[in-house]
Design a protein around this motif. Structure first.
Motif, PDB file in Angstrom:
ATOM      1  N   VAL A  54       9.294 -10.919  17.796  1.00 45.74           N
ATOM      2  CA  VAL A  54       8.810 -12.098  18.498  1.00 45.74           C
ATOM      3  C   VAL A  54       8.957 -11.905  20.000  1.00 45.74           C
ATOM      4  CG1 VAL A  54       9.251 -14.545  18.947  1.00 45.74           C
ATOM      5  CG2 VAL A  54       9.302 -13.683  16.604  1.00 45.74           C
ATOM      6  N   VAL A  55       7.925 -12.285  20.752  1.00 47.68           N
ATOM      7  CA  VAL A  55       7.995 -12.304  22.211  1.00 47.68           C
ATOM      8  C   VAL A  55       8.773 -13.556  22.607  1.00 47.68           C
ATOM      9  CG1 VAL A  55       6.690 -12.390  24.372  1.00 47.68           C
ATOM     10  CG2 VAL A  55       5.814 -11.070  22.432  1.00 47.68           C
ATOM     11  N   THR A  56       9.981 -13.373  23.089  1.00 52.19           N
ATOM     12  CA  THR A  56      10.836 -14.527  23.380  1.00 52.19           C
ATOM     13  C   THR A  56      10.671 -15.073  24.786  1.00 52.19           C
ATOM     14  OG1 THR A  56      12.634 -13.025  23.999  1.00 52.19           O
ATOM     15  CG2 THR A  56      12.568 -13.770  21.708  1.00 52.19           C
ATOM     16  N   GLY A  73       8.892  -8.895  30.372  1.00 51.16           N
ATOM     17  CA  GLY A  73       9.122  -9.872  29.319  1.00 51.16           C
ATOM     18  C   GLY A  73      10.278  -9.446  28.447  1.00 51.16           C
ATOM     19  N   GLN A  74      10.596 -10.275  27.451  1.00 49.80           N
ATOM     20  CA  GLN A  74      11.667  -9.968  26.514  1.00 49.80           C
ATOM     21  C   GLN A  74      11.163 -10.108  25.091  1.00 49.80           C
ATOM     22  OE1 GLN A  74      14.896 -12.553  27.748  1.00 49.80           O
ATOM     23  NE2 GLN A  74      15.732 -10.973  29.099  1.00 49.80           N
ATOM     24  N   ASN A  85      11.861 -20.764  18.294  1.00 49.64           N
ATOM     25  CA  ASN A  85      11.269 -19.944  19.340  1.00 49.64           C
ATOM     26  C   ASN A  85       9.758 -20.115  19.472  1.00 49.64           C
ATOM     27  OD1 ASN A  85      10.286 -18.600  17.120  1.00 49.64           O
ATOM     28  ND2 ASN A  85      11.792 -16.933  17.234  1.00 49.64           N
ATOM     29  N   ALA A  86       9.215 -21.137  18.792  1.00 46.63           N
ATOM     30  CA  ALA A  86       7.784 -21.408  18.922  1.00 46.63           C
ATOM     31  C   ALA A  86       7.505 -22.010  20.287  1.00 46.63           C
ATOM     32  CB  ALA A  86       7.319 -22.378  17.817  1.00 46.63           C
ATOM     33  N   PRO A  87       6.294 -21.894  20.801  1.00 44.79           N
ATOM     34  CA  PRO A  87       5.961 -22.457  22.107  1.00 44.79           C
ATOM     35  C   PRO A  87       6.181 -23.960  22.124  1.00 44.79           C
ATOM     36  CG  PRO A  87       4.258 -20.928  21.382  1.00 44.79           C
ATOM     37  CD  PRO A  87       5.177 -21.126  20.229  1.00 44.79           C
ATOM     38  N   ALA A  88       6.793 -24.417  23.198  1.00 43.78           N
ATOM     39  CA  ALA A  88       7.080 -25.843  23.296  1.00 43.78           C
ATOM     40  C   ALA A  88       5.795 -26.630  23.477  1.00 43.78           C
ATOM     41  CB  ALA A  88       8.008 -26.099  24.473  1.00 43.78           C
TER      42      ALA A  88
END
Length: 413
Positions: A54-56, A73-74, A85-88
């Motif tokens: 997952v792109v965190t 990125g991380q 960790n889903a987009p807010a």
């Protein structure tokens, strides 16, 4: 937690610019999935996922400048997308349309998300979403200058609305006005276009550039191609074009005139003992010059195959830095666009460039008689500091003679 880093740039590339993120924070990806694209002065480089995960976090946004091997990125390997960790969800965004349906057991209505609006929102970079929130302008109403019409942070900073847009600013005035057919669109130059512009300007200002012309009768070459093209393609799996013979003719001429294959390094002349010929290709991102290595060791089939391969990569923006670096001589073919005559500009530090042009039927005097022949103008631009006029003219005449009598190449005459 692992870092997502920019590629390691060669010494000739100082930095790059992130032109597109293909993922959002919290998105699950597979190994080797495309994450981002970074444009340098020479090519566009891809950053891919190092593993499944997952792109965190996205550290560098679109249009940000990045250095070699810098963290952009991380990434968390082995993780899967979840509520944590889903987009807010942006509370300021309008709610998606709700479609109510009664459950089979008579329960409460169930909400269904508008998939199109959700996809449009995910397709926008975090920087664009932030700018949209601050300005109140919907990115879907803005003319995008990115790949495939994608809206960038720069577009949001100075938005040009689509012709049918009715979006207004907080003051009630239109952000951009349509003037019928008299519209304007301001798009920043890409790094590649800037580099091409600067190099061409430097070549014209910093070299003693001169151009000599000649013309070549293409009939012998066209007759040979018509006679053998089917057999050539059947045996080698690639079509027989004119470029391969010009590359081989130029290679032979470079052997005879080493100064044309040389370059200037300060006050030193560097004579190259190899023949790497660049072939100028026009792409959506600008002019690029992929290089054919060791053309003296290549057959015509090798040349045609490699040109086709590099041309395909150029159109897709997939050329690597190794494909673009070096080169001792360049060939540019403006004839494919219909150019009858031009003065090609040098590609420093090279000291010469050959320009091919359109083939047109013209009346020519042959043995006291007028014949209609397919003729092409050739142009050789050269740095007069390095190459004398005599050498330049003889070099171009050598190419003319080899093209007009292709058997000379086979017989090494």
């Amino acid at each position: 937690m692992a870092d997502i880093k920019a590629p390691v740039f060669p010494e000739s590339v100082a930095d790059g610019t992130i032109v597109e993120w293909h993922v959002t924070e919290g998105q699950q990806v597979n190994r080797d999935d495309l994450l981002a694209e970074i444009e340098t002065d020479k090519v566009v480089l891809e950053v891919v996922a190092p593993d499944n995960g997952v792109v965190t976090k996205i550290v560098k946004e679109v249009d940000d400048t990045v250095l070699s091997d810098e963290i952009i990125g991380q990434f968390e390997a082995g993780a899967s997308a979840s509520a944590d960790n889903a987009p807010a969800v942006d509370p300021d965004q309008p709610a998606a349309p709700v479609q109510a349906k009664q459950a089979a057991d008579g329960g409460e209505p169930v909400q269904a998300t508008d998939k199109k609006d959700e996809a449009d929102h995910k397709d926008q970079s975090p920087a664009v979403r932030k700018a949209a929130k601050e300005s109140g302008v919907d990115p879907k109403e803005v003319e995008g200058s990115g790949r495939g019409g994608r809206v960038t942070k720069t577009d949001m900073a100075n938005p040009t609305l689509k012709a049918d847009s009715s979006i207004k600013s907080d003051s009630g005035r239109p952000v951009a006005e349509s003037m019928g057919e008299r519209t304007e669109k301001r798009v920043p130059m890409t790094r590649l276009r800037k580099t091409v512009a600067n190099r061409l300007l430097a070549a014209s200002q910093e070299t003693a550039m001169l151009t000599t012309f000649n013309e070549v009768n293409m009939k012998p070459l066209m007759d040979m191609r018509a006679k053998y093209k089917d057999q050539f393609e059947k045996r080698h799996g690639v079509r027989l074009g004119f470029m391969s013979l010009f590359v081989k003719a130029a290679t032979e001429a470079l052997k005879r005139f080493p100064a044309v294959n040389a370059s200037l390094d300060g006050d030193d002349i560097v004579y190259h003992g190899f023949y790497d010929i660049g072939v100028a290709v026009s792409s959506d991102r600008g002019l690029v010059v992929p290089v054919l290595r060791d053309t003296d060791r290549m057959s015509m089939a090798d040349v045609e195959s490699r040109i086709r391969e590099l041309g395909g990569l150029a159109q897709k923006g997939k050329l690597g830095l190794d494909d673009m670096t070096g080169g001792t001589f360049t060939i540019s073919n403006g004839g494919v666009f219909g150019s009858l005559m031009s003065t090609p500009i040098l590609n420093p530090p090279q000291t010469a460039i050959l320009g091919m042009h359109a083939i047109n039927d013209r009346p020519m005097a042959v043995d006291g008689k007028v014949e209609i022949l397919p003729m092409m103008y050739l142009a050789l631009s050269y740095d007069h500091r390095m190459i004398d006029g005599k050498e330049a003219v003889q070099f171009l005449v050598t190419i003319k003679e080899l093209v007009e009598d292709p058997a000379m190449l086979l017989l090494d005459l």
